[in-house]
Write a protein that holds these residues in place. Structure first.
Motif, PDB file in Angstrom:
ATOM      1  N   GLU A 133      10.887  38.048  37.416  1.00 39.83           N
ATOM      2  CA  GLU A 133       9.919  38.638  38.338  1.00 39.83           C
ATOM      3  C   GLU A 133       9.815  37.806  39.617  1.00 39.83           C
ATOM      4  OE1 GLU A 133       7.054  41.510  38.331  1.00 39.83           O
ATOM      5  OE2 GLU A 133       9.204  41.809  38.156  1.00 39.83           O
ATOM      6  N   TRP A 134       9.794  36.504  39.470  1.00 39.62           N
ATOM      7  CA  TRP A 134       9.657  35.637  40.637  1.00 39.62           C
ATOM      8  C   TRP A 134      10.881  35.770  41.543  1.00 39.62           C
ATOM      9  CZ3 TRP A 134       7.612  30.527  37.952  1.00 39.62           C
ATOM     10  CH2 TRP A 134       6.440  30.848  37.254  1.00 39.62           C
ATOM     11  N   PHE A 135      12.040  35.870  40.927  1.00 38.55           N
ATOM     12  CA  PHE A 135      13.267  36.072  41.702  1.00 38.55           C
ATOM     13  C   PHE A 135      13.197  37.393  42.468  1.00 38.55           C
ATOM     14  CE2 PHE A 135      17.635  37.662  42.088  1.00 38.55           C
ATOM     15  CZ  PHE A 135      18.288  36.561  42.643  1.00 38.55           C
ATOM     16  N   ARG A 136      12.683  38.411  41.825  1.00 42.79           N
ATOM     17  CA  ARG A 136      12.604  39.732  42.437  1.00 42.79           C
ATOM     18  C   ARG A 136      11.786  39.731  43.722  1.00 42.79           C
ATOM     19  NH1 ARG A 136       8.997  43.663  42.667  1.00 42.79           N
ATOM     20  NH2 ARG A 136       7.536  42.672  41.202  1.00 42.79           N
ATOM     21  N   VAL A 137      10.652  39.041  43.735  1.00 43.20           N
ATOM     22  CA  VAL A 137       9.753  39.099  44.888  1.00 43.20           C
ATOM     23  C   VAL A 137      10.107  38.082  45.975  1.00 43.20           C
ATOM     24  CG1 VAL A 137       7.884  40.007  43.471  1.00 43.20           C
ATOM     25  CG2 VAL A 137       7.996  37.540  43.929  1.00 43.20           C
ATOM     26  N   LEU A 138      11.097  37.241  45.716  1.00 47.12           N
ATOM     27  CA  LEU A 138      11.566  36.309  46.745  1.00 47.12           C
ATOM     28  C   LEU A 138      12.489  37.013  47.732  1.00 47.12           C
ATOM     29  CD1 LEU A 138      12.613  32.860  45.209  1.00 47.12           C
ATOM     30  CD2 LEU A 138      10.971  33.241  47.042  1.00 47.12           C
ATOM     31  N   LYS A 139      12.358  36.638  48.988  1.00 47.32           N
ATOM     32  CA  LYS A 139      13.288  37.116  49.995  1.00 47.32           C
ATOM     33  C   LYS A 139      14.631  36.400  49.832  1.00 47.32           C
ATOM     34  CE  LYS A 139       9.643  37.814  53.451  1.00 47.32           C
ATOM     35  NZ  LYS A 139       9.145  37.403  54.805  1.00 47.32           N
ATOM     36  N   PRO A 140      15.729  36.974  50.331  1.00 44.10           N
ATOM     37  CA  PRO A 140      16.999  36.248  50.355  1.00 44.10           C
ATOM     38  C   PRO A 140      16.822  34.910  51.079  1.00 44.10           C
ATOM     39  CG  PRO A 140      17.356  38.545  50.883  1.00 44.10           C
ATOM     40  CD  PRO A 140      15.858  38.359  50.846  1.00 44.10           C
ATOM     41  N   LYS A 141      17.365  33.854  50.506  1.00 40.18           N
ATOM     42  CA  LYS A 141      17.224  32.477  50.987  1.00 40.18           C
ATOM     43  C   LYS A 141      15.825  31.918  50.735  1.00 40.18           C
ATOM     44  CE  LYS A 141      21.429  32.357  52.543  1.00 40.18           C
ATOM     45  NZ  LYS A 141      22.472  31.540  51.850  1.00 40.18           N
ATOM     46  N   GLY A 142      14.974  32.714  50.072  1.00 40.16           N
ATOM     47  CA  GLY A 142      13.665  32.204  49.693  1.00 40.16           C
ATOM     48  C   GLY A 142      13.792  31.167  48.598  1.00 40.16           C
ATOM     49  N   ARG A 143      12.745  30.358  48.431  1.00 40.27           N
ATOM     50  CA  ARG A 143      12.811  29.263  47.466  1.00 40.27           C
ATOM     51  C   ARG A 143      11.655  29.303  46.473  1.00 40.27           C
ATOM     52  NH1 ARG A 143      14.613  24.233  51.453  1.00 40.27           N
ATOM     53  NH2 ARG A 143      16.630  25.157  52.045  1.00 40.27           N
ATOM     54  N   LEU A 144      11.956  28.811  45.289  1.00 34.16           N
ATOM     55  CA  LEU A 144      10.989  28.645  44.217  1.00 34.16           C
ATOM     56  C   LEU A 144      10.870  27.156  43.923  1.00 34.16           C
ATOM     57  CD1 LEU A 144       9.271  29.521  41.717  1.00 34.16           C
ATOM     58  CD2 LEU A 144      11.456  29.717  40.473  1.00 34.16           C
ATOM     59  N   LEU A 145       9.642  26.637  43.914  1.00 39.24           N
ATOM     60  CA  LEU A 145       9.383  25.247  43.561  1.00 39.24           C
ATOM     61  C   LEU A 145       8.510  25.220  42.315  1.00 39.24           C
ATOM     62  CD1 LEU A 145       8.502  23.658  47.042  1.00 39.24           C
ATOM     63  CD2 LEU A 145      10.751  23.954  45.990  1.00 39.24           C
ATOM     64  N   ILE A 146       9.020  24.599  41.255  1.00 37.99           N
ATOM     65  CA  ILE A 146       8.278  24.457  40.010  1.00 37.99           C
ATOM     66  C   ILE A 146       7.984  22.982  39.797  1.00 37.99           C
ATOM     67  CG2 ILE A 146       8.378  24.677  37.497  1.00 37.99           C
ATOM     68  CD1 ILE A 146      10.274  27.054  37.909  1.00 37.99           C
ATOM     69  N   PHE A 147       6.711  22.648  39.632  1.00 39.98           N
ATOM     70  CA  PHE A 147       6.287  21.288  39.308  1.00 39.98           C
ATOM     71  C   PHE A 147       5.612  21.336  37.946  1.00 39.98           C
ATOM     72  CE2 PHE A 147       5.850  21.851  43.941  1.00 39.98           C
ATOM     73  CZ  PHE A 147       6.705  20.858  44.409  1.00 39.98           C
ATOM     74  N   ASP A 148       6.155  20.602  36.987  1.00 39.40           N
ATOM     75  CA  ASP A 148       5.593  20.658  35.639  1.00 39.40           C
ATOM     76  C   ASP A 148       6.074  19.449  34.837  1.00 39.40           C
ATOM     77  OD1 ASP A 148       4.060  21.676  33.564  1.00 39.40           O
ATOM     78  OD2 ASP A 148       4.865  23.703  33.749  1.00 39.40           O
ATOM     79  N   ALA A 149       5.726  19.414  33.552  1.00 38.69           N
ATOM     80  CA  ALA A 149       6.137  18.326  32.662  1.00 38.69           C
ATOM     81  C   ALA A 149       6.242  18.880  31.246  1.00 38.69           C
ATOM     82  CB  ALA A 149       5.129  17.185  32.714  1.00 38.69           C
ATOM     83  N   ASN A 150       6.807  18.083  30.360  1.00 40.52           N
ATOM     84  CA  ASN A 150       6.920  18.483  28.950  1.00 40.52           C
ATOM     85  C   ASN A 150       5.598  18.185  28.231  1.00 40.52           C
ATOM     86  OD1 ASN A 150       9.797  19.377  28.379  1.00 40.52           O
ATOM     87  ND2 ASN A 150      10.180  17.440  29.434  1.00 40.52           N
ATOM     88  N   TRP A 151       4.531  18.853  28.690  1.00 37.88           N
ATOM     89  CA  TRP A 151       3.193  18.520  28.222  1.00 37.88           C
ATOM     90  C   TRP A 151       3.007  18.688  26.729  1.00 37.88           C
ATOM     91  CZ3 TRP A 151       0.954  15.755  31.589  1.00 37.88           C
ATOM     92  CH2 TRP A 151       1.025  16.033  32.961  1.00 37.88           C
ATOM     93  N   ASN A 152       3.621  19.696  26.133  1.00 33.76           N
ATOM     94  CA  ASN A 152       3.251  20.041  24.761  1.00 33.76           C
ATOM     95  C   ASN A 152       4.382  19.956  23.750  1.00 33.76           C
ATOM     96  OD1 ASN A 152       0.334  20.728  24.538  1.00 33.76           O
ATOM     97  ND2 ASN A 152       0.873  22.000  26.296  1.00 33.76           N
ATOM     98  N   LEU A 153       5.465  19.272  24.074  1.00 29.71           N
ATOM     99  CA  LEU A 153       6.468  19.025  23.037  1.00 29.71           C
ATOM    100  C   LEU A 153       5.865  18.234  21.876  1.00 29.71           C
ATOM    101  CD1 LEU A 153       9.812  18.182  24.890  1.00 29.71           C
ATOM    102  CD2 LEU A 153       9.261  20.210  23.553  1.00 29.71           C
TER     103      LEU A 153
END
Length: 248
Positions: A133-153
């Motif tokens: 879904e996130w890829f779908r709503v991005l424009k061409p050359k648009g970027r996705l930034l994910i900030f996270d951690a392995n909180w619950n392993l």
């Protein structure tokens, strides 16, 4: 009750406490630290059409609006959105706030230049569907930034739980103590059922984003020195925050 509804109900009750932490961040070095980090990795151009996914009490909405971008911020809970809207107004900034499931967006294709989220993806019950879904709503050359951690392993892996307990003991010696959730038992129960409580990251994310169609990928496995204070570094030493960056 379906998993998404359980997640929404749980986070409704956490909004006020999380809102307090936003003001701690806003009034610390973190506002500039996050601004600088996003500025380094965002696509060129200004102002950008930005989607803040899982805004919570609105920290990223404040940061991005302060950078001059046109911000749409979504969350699956009304209480979080109310906190985010109020917090943003208090600092004299604006953003558009919408209640929405991050797995199923109501936006048209190619709507945004930049999508980003912090400490959100670990809560997804179907991250593959969300990433598509996130890829779908991005424009061409648009970027996705994910900030996270392995909180619950640690919820499913005894070795990770042992590391976590060691971190808490060492942090306590320094005078730092983890702040619990309003309903810790329910949070732990839900967490044990989530996809990312059994999946090592950011390795999984890299493969999933490439499979989704992202053309460029960048990963930084530890950004804690840039965006965490000494308390967080002590409490969560074994679960550093990472950055995953994808371009459509």
């Amino acid at each position: 009750m379906e998993m998404q509804k359980q997640i929404e109900n749980y986070w409704e009750g956490e909004a006020a406490q999380y809102s307090e932490s936003v003001w701690t961040e806003i009034n610390s070095f973190k506002r500039k630290a996050w601004t600088d980090l996003i500025e380094e990795h965002r696509p060129p151009g200004s102002p950008l059409a930005v989607l803040d996914i899982g805004t919570g009490p609105g920290f990223f909405a404040i940061v991005l609006s302060g950078m001059g971008h046109r911000v749409t911020a979504i969350d699956c809970t009304r209480n979080m959105l109310d906190e985010a809207r109020g917090n943003t107004e208090k600092v004299g900034l604006t953003a558009k706030f919408l209640k929405m499931d991050s797995h199923l967006l109501s936006f048209a294709d190619c709507s945004f230049d930049l999508l980003l989220c912090r400490n959100l993806t670990w809560t997804l019950h179907d991250p593959g569907a969300a990433y598509r879904e996130w890829f779908r709503v991005l424009k061409p050359k648009g970027r996705l930034l994910i900030f996270d951690a392995n909180w619950n392993l640690r919820q499913t892996d005894p070795a990770w739980q042992q590391k976590y307990e060691e971190d808490q003991r060492e942090a306590a010696k320094l005078g730092f103590h983890r702040r619990g959730h309003v309903d810790q038992a329910t949070g732990d129960r839900i967490s044990r059922e989530l996809f990312f409580s059994r999946t090592l990251r950011p390795q999984w994310d890299a493969g999933a984003l490439l499979e989704t169609g992202f053309q460029k990928l960048f990963i930084e496995t530890d950004i804690t020195d840039r965006v965490w204070g000494e308390e967080e570094k002590a409490l969560y030493r074994s679960t550093p925050m990472f950055l995953v960056w994808g371009e459509k």
